[in-house]
Design a protein around this motif. Structure first.
Motif, PDB file in Angstrom:
ATOM      1  N   GLU A 189       4.264 -89.161 -43.801  1.00 20.56           N
ATOM      2  CA  GLU A 189       4.324 -88.031 -44.729  1.00 20.56           C
ATOM      3  C   GLU A 189       5.202 -88.333 -45.950  1.00 20.56           C
ATOM      4  O   GLU A 189       5.486 -87.439 -46.755  1.00 20.56           O
ATOM      5  CB  GLU A 189       4.849 -86.780 -44.009  1.00 20.56           C
TER       6      GLU A 189
ATOM      7  N   TYR B 228      -4.259 -76.039 -34.775  1.00 21.74           N
ATOM      8  CA  TYR B 228      -3.443 -76.946 -33.940  1.00 21.74           C
ATOM      9  C   TYR B 228      -3.596 -76.641 -32.446  1.00 21.74           C
ATOM     10  O   TYR B 228      -2.716 -76.968 -31.648  1.00 21.74           O
ATOM     11  CB  TYR B 228      -1.948 -76.856 -34.309  1.00 21.74           C
TER      12      TYR B 228
ATOM     13  N   TYR C  31       2.233 -80.908 -32.046  1.00 25.53           N
ATOM     14  CA  TYR C  31       2.573 -79.689 -32.783  1.00 25.53           C
ATOM     15  C   TYR C  31       3.419 -78.769 -31.896  1.00 25.53           C
ATOM     16  O   TYR C  31       4.376 -78.143 -32.349  1.00 25.53           O
ATOM     17  CB  TYR C  31       1.306 -78.956 -33.239  1.00 25.53           C
TER      18      TYR C  31
END
Ligand code: GDP
Ligand code: MN
Length: 426
Positions: free
Chosen positions: A105, A187, A193
């Motif tokens: 990320e 999710y 998650y």
């Protein structure tokens, strides 16, 4: 020529169609002449404009007996004030910016960092703490260190704070994940998650890198801050003894938390006396009131007493000692024992919000409404035109993505049941 421009612009701007865009343009074009007459006239239009936007806002705030004046800065917190100590050093709080994230990320992480540095931290140089469930790679460490104006720390999360807790049945876990995936829940099938939500609910504040701090400012990859910060939010937290600060509040997907409220009710029943839970002082009403006539008009209906309102936790400024308190630790322990982070998909946002709403006094929660912010698909932008100009905002209150004026915002409920809003009348 002034008169000519005036003749053209005045009717456009005093007629019924008032958009921020045409007003902003007009105001700018008049302002550059710096002429007394036009200044006065433009003020007249401005006031009319504000009158109308305020009135429509006011109409929507039917519950309020005060008038809302977007023309003034309505909070008495210092504005644009960087306070120096006797040695000329900027006075800082014991606080850090905190991001849980993954190596891949990095571009989004740098984007968020650049934005927060430019809009706030370049003046203060607060530390950045990055946590990950696996070690950060060299490129991540080097680029984030370069981007920060303060000290930077990178840490790994202990597996017992992250992984599916040992001693629990993995077959039933896999079955529930695939069912939720099939239901099309966001999710729904993701284990990581869930680990993330559980970590953010019960463990981030226990990490050794966060131990020395009192306050944290949570940041996520790919967010944006639209305006210069008018103050150091950590100082506001500290001076007014706020424990939790937010910018966006909306409704949770009920299918992710079917049994969360049951666990909360059990917690309240068991610990009400021990922790002095007092629904006359806290924000219990904010998370349970379902009166839709006193909101923008949404009809999100839940099947429990919890109305699904929560503070969006991708932006959070909080006092870590609140999360480290006995009351919160017991709360998380009870919730965690129900396994709902895995058998359902409990999010850290409702978990934090419910805790703050029952364990804190109203006065300990702040809505940072001067901070423009975006985490897609929502954004928020200050309502006051002057404030947007003064803080060099790159956002528009009238934006379609501005959650604050959408039916699915819980702000109206917060204004009624929370600390309220100071509506100033000149
Ligand atoms: P959303 O905002 O609910 O769509 O979820 P995100 O994907 O943005 O995740 C929330 C935060 O947790 C972000 O800061 C992510 O970088 C972080 N995060 C999510 N999953 C993981 C994970 O598996 N490992 C790590 N280290 N961070 C994660
Ligand atoms: Mn996110």
């Amino acid at each position: 020529i002034f008169a000519l421009i005036w003749d053209i612009l005045y009717p456009i701007c005093t007629n019924s169609v008032y958009s921020n865009a045409n007003f902003d343009q007009l105001y700018k074009s008049l302002f550059i002449y710096n002429d007394e007459y036009f200044f006065e006239k433009s003020n007249e239009i401005k006031n009319k404009y504000l009158d109308i936007t305020q009135r429509s806002l006011y109409d929507r705030l039917k519950f309020s007996t005060n008038t809302y004046d977007a023309n003034v800065l309505y909070r008495d917190d210092p504005v644009d004030e960087i306070i120096l100590d006797d040695n000329g050093q900027i006075i800082k709080q014991n606080a850090t910016i905190f991001m849980l994230t993954r190596n891949w990320e990095l571009p989004g992480v740098l984007h968020s960092m650049r934005s927060l540095e430019d809009r706030f931290n370049k003046n203060y140089h607060y530390d950045w703490v990055f946590l990950n469930d696996v070690p950060f790679d060299t490129q991540f460490i080097e680029s984030t260190t370069a981007m920060a104006s303060g000290d930077v720390y990178h840490g790994v999360i202990p597996t017992e704070h992250w992984d599916y807790p040992e001693g629990n049945d993995k077959t039933s876990l896999n079955i529930s994940l695939s069912i939720m995936e099939e239901q099309g829940m966001v999710y729904g099938g993701s284990l990581s998650y869930r680990n993330m939500c559980r970590f953010n609910s019960g463990f981030f504040f226990r990490h050794e890198l966060l131990q020395k701090y009192d306050y944290y400012f949570r940041v996520e990859p790919d967010v944006e801050y639209f305006c210069d910060f008018p103050y150091d939010p950590f100082k506001v937290m500290h001076d007014k003894d706020y424990k939790y600060g937010f910018v966006i509040s909306t409704y949770e997907y009920e299918e992710t938390i079917p049994s969360l409220w049951e666990a909360v009710e059990e917690y309240i029943e068991v610990y009400q006396d021990e922790f002095g839970i007092d629904n006359n002082k806290n924000m219990y009403d904010f998370i349970t009131n379902k009166d839709t006539s006193r909101s923008w008009g949404v009809s999100v209906v839940s099947s429990s007493d919890y109305n699904l309102c929560h503070f969006w936790s991708n932006f959070e400024i909080g006092n870590l000692n609140f999360f480290r308190s006995e009351a919160y630790l017991k709360y998380f322990e009870l919730l965690d024992s129900k396994m709902g982070f895995y058998s359902e998909r409990w999010g850290d946002a409702p978990v934090h919000t419910i805790a703050a709403s029952i364990l804190l006094n109203k006065e300990e929660i702040i809505h940072f409404d001067e901070i423009g912010y975006q985490h897609l698909p929502f954004k928020t932008c200050p309502v006051s035109y002057y404030l947007r100009i003064k803080q060099k905002c790159q956002c528009d209150f009238d934006d379609k993505l501005n959650i604050d004026i959408q039916p699915n915002s819980c702000l109206p409920k917060y204004w009624i049941h929370g600390n309220g809003k100071t509506f100033v009348k000149e």
